[in-house]
Write an enzyme that holds these catalytic residues in place. Structure first.
Site, PDB file in Angstrom:
ATOM      1  N   HIS A   1      48.378  29.835   2.402  1.00 42.00           N
ATOM      2  CA  HIS A   1      49.055  30.480   3.523  1.00 42.00           C
ATOM      3  C   HIS A   1      49.793  29.421   4.331  1.00 42.00           C
ATOM      4  O   HIS A   1      49.243  28.361   4.647  1.00 42.00           O
ATOM      5  CB  HIS A   1      48.043  31.204   4.417  1.00 42.00           C
ATOM      6  CG  HIS A   1      48.641  31.763   5.675  1.00 42.00           C
ATOM      7  ND1 HIS A   1      48.287  31.319   6.935  1.00 42.00           N
ATOM      8  CD2 HIS A   1      49.573  32.725   5.863  1.00 42.00           C
ATOM      9  CE1 HIS A   1      48.977  31.987   7.847  1.00 42.00           C
ATOM     10  NE2 HIS A   1      49.763  32.844   7.224  1.00 42.00           N
ATOM     11  N   SER A   2      51.066  29.673   4.629  1.00 40.67           N
ATOM     12  CA  SER A   2      51.867  28.806   5.476  1.00 40.67           C
ATOM     13  C   SER A   2      51.930  27.388   4.898  1.00 40.67           C
ATOM     14  O   SER A   2      52.321  27.200   3.750  1.00 40.67           O
ATOM     15  CB  SER A   2      51.308  28.831   6.905  1.00 40.67           C
ATOM     16  OG  SER A   2      52.158  28.168   7.809  1.00 40.67           O
ATOM     17  N   LEU A   3      51.512  26.384   5.667  1.00 36.41           N
ATOM     18  CA  LEU A   3      51.558  25.010   5.186  1.00 36.41           C
ATOM     19  C   LEU A   3      50.663  24.799   3.977  1.00 36.41           C
ATOM     20  O   LEU A   3      50.937  23.947   3.125  1.00 36.41           O
ATOM     21  CB  LEU A   3      51.147  24.048   6.310  1.00 36.41           C
ATOM     22  CG  LEU A   3      51.217  22.555   5.994  1.00 36.41           C
ATOM     23  CD1 LEU A   3      52.634  22.123   5.670  1.00 36.41           C
ATOM     24  CD2 LEU A   3      50.648  21.736   7.152  1.00 36.41           C
TER      25      LEU A   3
END
Length: 686
Positions: free
Chosen positions: A349-351
């Site tokens: 998720h995300s980074l």
């Protein structure tokens, strides 16, 4: 006579059969219904701290039965019982519950039979095991001897009164009650006491399927919290797993009952805690300004993770932590599940998705040899005809210097490593030197140039060149780490089946690093599939497919709702859009025909017969032209007949970008739900 009457009155008062109007008659009716004593059925609970409060949560039926069997065997001093699908171990002798795959505070475990709840309590709280045994013995005597209104005193000097099987209360002591001599009934509102878990309102699940078909490692993004409720990655993945189990029950119930399919196990991977335990927080605190303390603390603890990942020291810490944690958990999972024969996938998720992307692009296939690695195309190089050094110099109108480079045996790769001093020693004037250095450095940063060594500031992702060190996987083309510091990427001890990216900024980071295109023939060395899933209002998410096929514009794949079809507001929006397009096409066609008839040149005078024939022919021609205009301007059949889109081999020839359906309330104002849309994947993904 008077003495006899008085004896009869006394006997009537001591008679346990009072009048039907008295409250004790109701007690006796209950006693007749349940005069036989039946032992209570215990159920096992564990204590968890939620919002700084102790909350007792029941084990599922399967785990509670296993714990009870181990307890009944009489050898519970050193017994360890795996629970929650093998993610926790219960030490019966200690009455403690420990997490297996991640760090978590141990929680107390209790064999529960009696419970109480106050007016302000949301859930029932179990009594201690020792006091529950005292309550059960008292209850057994009351049922057997038919003697009720028994009073007991708890270890906290609280009074419990058993009026009848369905009316048992718990009185709390009030300050000053001893001085005034108040009765228990005068000490505030009593708590409700229940015997047996079947008499309290609590959700008890049946349990999880023993068979595991697929294992998924989930890597979080920036910060310690993963959603708007500030929950950790462990809590969010627990909800993710629960939703997955519910979908198995609703969509694959028959297959699950027939044991044709198992379940998917999701295990979290935490890298934030090891990163911030290196002492960097102390260093940041010394230089942080004292104003707006909470905002600065949030920035240091969350947003700075993006900068840490671009740091030479902390980027190495992050990738080492993620890879080593996944390897450690995978080995431990196989030890605890020796019969596992399923596949493994990873999700970020995300980074976290960018971290996994960089790790995957730097893997190398241990089963392949050097020749097979040389055939692997570069991730960011177009595999068409590459211009030679002589052709490049011709573009710069500096072809006269090609003989000098040929004499020194300098090709394009070597030329990118040359400095101004090197070219000066070859006898190249200042003007051509500047042109050559500027041109080839620009080409190196934008399109990529083959590099012989991994010591460039672009990182290490040259997975086509076999190296002695197992930490580097090389490619013949431009590496993924342009703009990054060089780090050593550990190897994974397994080959992921699918890579899922949720709300991922991969596309943005690759573009910022100077990478413009992903070769359509590129694929991960050890991973077969890649899905980029995002919310349409997510401000952090970016697409991948336009980097593979930059010359084609097309929409991402819409993920259907788990109940099927699209959400109603999306269907209404598409219907209104289609209707407006039809009205627009019809209106434009009518206006165009009116304008043509208005601007048409006048005809000379004709005979009456010819004029009549022309007048009859005009409506037919107008209708034909009108129909032609409609067919030309109507885009619906063109969309339906559009050929399939090929987006390269990054996902095995399948589509890569998939968009979720927003909720109806989110469509009113996308800015209000921008932050929420980036943190919604733990629940909205299904």
């Amino acid at each position: 006579m008077s003495s006899v009457e008085s004896q009869q009155e006394q006997s009537s008062q001591s008679d346990p059969s009072p009048s039907p109007n008295s409250c004790s008659s109701f007690e006796l009716l209950d006693m007749d219904a349940g005069s036989l004593y039946e032992p209570v059925s215990p159920h096992w609970f564990y204590c968890k701290i939620i919002d700084s409060k102790e909350t007792w949560i029941p084990f599922n039926s399967q785990d509670s039965q296993q714990l009870e069997e181990a307890y009944s065997s009489g050898k519970d001093c050193d017994r360890i019982v795996p629970t929650d699908g093998g993610r926790y171990d219960v030490h019966l002798g200690e009455r403690m519950r420990y997490a297996v795959y991640w760090d978590e505070l141990a929680s107390e475990v209790r064999r529960c039979t009696w419970f109480y709840k106050g007016d302000k309590d949301n859930k029932y709280v179990p009594y201690s095991e020792s006091f529950s045994e005292v309550l059960e013995e008292t209850y057994m005597l009351a049922v057997t001897l038919d003697e009720w209104k028994k009073k007991l005193e708890s270890p906290n000097r609280e009074i419990i009164i058993l009026h009848n099987p369905k009316l048992m209360v718990h009185y709390q002591p009030v300050a000053g009650s001893d001085e005034w001599g108040s009765a228990p009934a005068e000490q505030g509102r009593p708590r409700t006491v229940k015997r047996g878990v079947e008499n309290i309102s609590v959700d008890i699940h049946c349990g999880e399927p023993l068979q595991i078909d697929h294992l998924v490692f989930v890597v979080h993004g920036i910060g310690p919290a993963c959603d708007l409720r500030f929950r950790s990655i462990v809590q969010c993945v627990n909800d993710f797993r629960s939703v997955s189990l519910n979908l198995l029950q609703t969509h694959f119930k028959k297959a699950q009952e027939n044991q044709q399919i198992g379940r998917v196990e999701f295990l979290p991977v935490n890298w934030h805690s090891p990163l911030h335990s290196t002492g960097v927080d102390v260093d940041l605190q010394r230089i942080t300004l004292p104003s707006i303390n909470r905002l600065r603390h949030f920035t240091n603890d969350t947003i700075l993770d993006v900068f840490f990942y671009n740091s030479p020291t902390y980027c190495q810490t992050i990738v080492d932590t993620v890879a080593s944690e996944m390897n450690r958990i995978y080995i431990l999972f196989l030890q605890r599940n020796p019969d596992f024969k399923g596949s493994v996938s990873i999700a970020g998720h995300s980074l976290g998705s960018l971290i996994l992307f960089d790790i995957l692009t730097n893997q190398k296939d241990s089963l392949g040899d050097t020749d097979s690695k040389k055939d692997l195309p570069s991730i960011f190089m177009d595999q068409g005809d590459t211009p030679t050094l002589e052709e490049e110099l011709k573009k710069l109108q500096l072809s006269e210097f090609f003989s000098i480079f040929e004499k020194e045996k300098i090709d394009k790769e070597a030329l990118t490593l040359c400095t101004d001093k090197d070219l000066q020693e070859m006898g190249i004037p200042l003007g051509p030197r500047k042109k050559i250095l500027n041109y080839f450095r620009t080409r190196k940063n934008s399109m990529g140039v083959n590099r012989p060594t991994p010591q460039s500031p672009a990182g290490a992702n040259m997975s086509n060149i076999p190296k002695e060190s197992e930490f580097y996987s090389s490619t013949d083309g431009l590496d993924v780490g342009i703009g990054q510091v060089p780090v050593k990427y550990p190897r994974l001890i397994y080959k992921p089946e699918i890579f899922f990216a949720f709300g991922s900024p991969i596309g943005m980071f690759l573009t910022v690093r100077g990478l413009k295109r992903i070769d359509p023939n590129y694929r991960f060395p050890t991973c077969k599939g890649f899905f980029n899933i995002y919310h349409p209002f997510d401000p952090v998410a970016y697409r991948i497919e336009p980097m593979v096929v930059p010359g084609v514009e097309f929409e991402p794949m819409l993920i259907p709702h788990h109940k099927g079809r699209k959400r109603m507001h999306l269907e209404l929006r598409e219907g209104l859009t289609r209707m407006s397009m039809d009205l627009k096409n019809n209106l434009l066609g009518s206006l165009r025909m009116a304008w043509k008839s208005f601007t048409r040149a006048p005809y000379p005078a004709l005979q009456a017969s010819e004029t009549a024939e022309e007048t009859e022919a005009e409506p037919e021609s107008n209708s034909e032209k009108h129909s032609d205009v409609n067919t030309e301007e109507n885009p619906v059949p063109v969309k339906e007949e559009a050929p399939p889109i090929h987006v390269g081999m990054l996902n095995g020839g399948q589509r890569i970008d998939y968009v979720l359906q927003e909720k109806p309330i989110e469509s009113f104002n996308e800015y209000l739900f921008a932050l929420q849309s980036h943190l919604c994947y733990w629940e909205l993904l299904w």
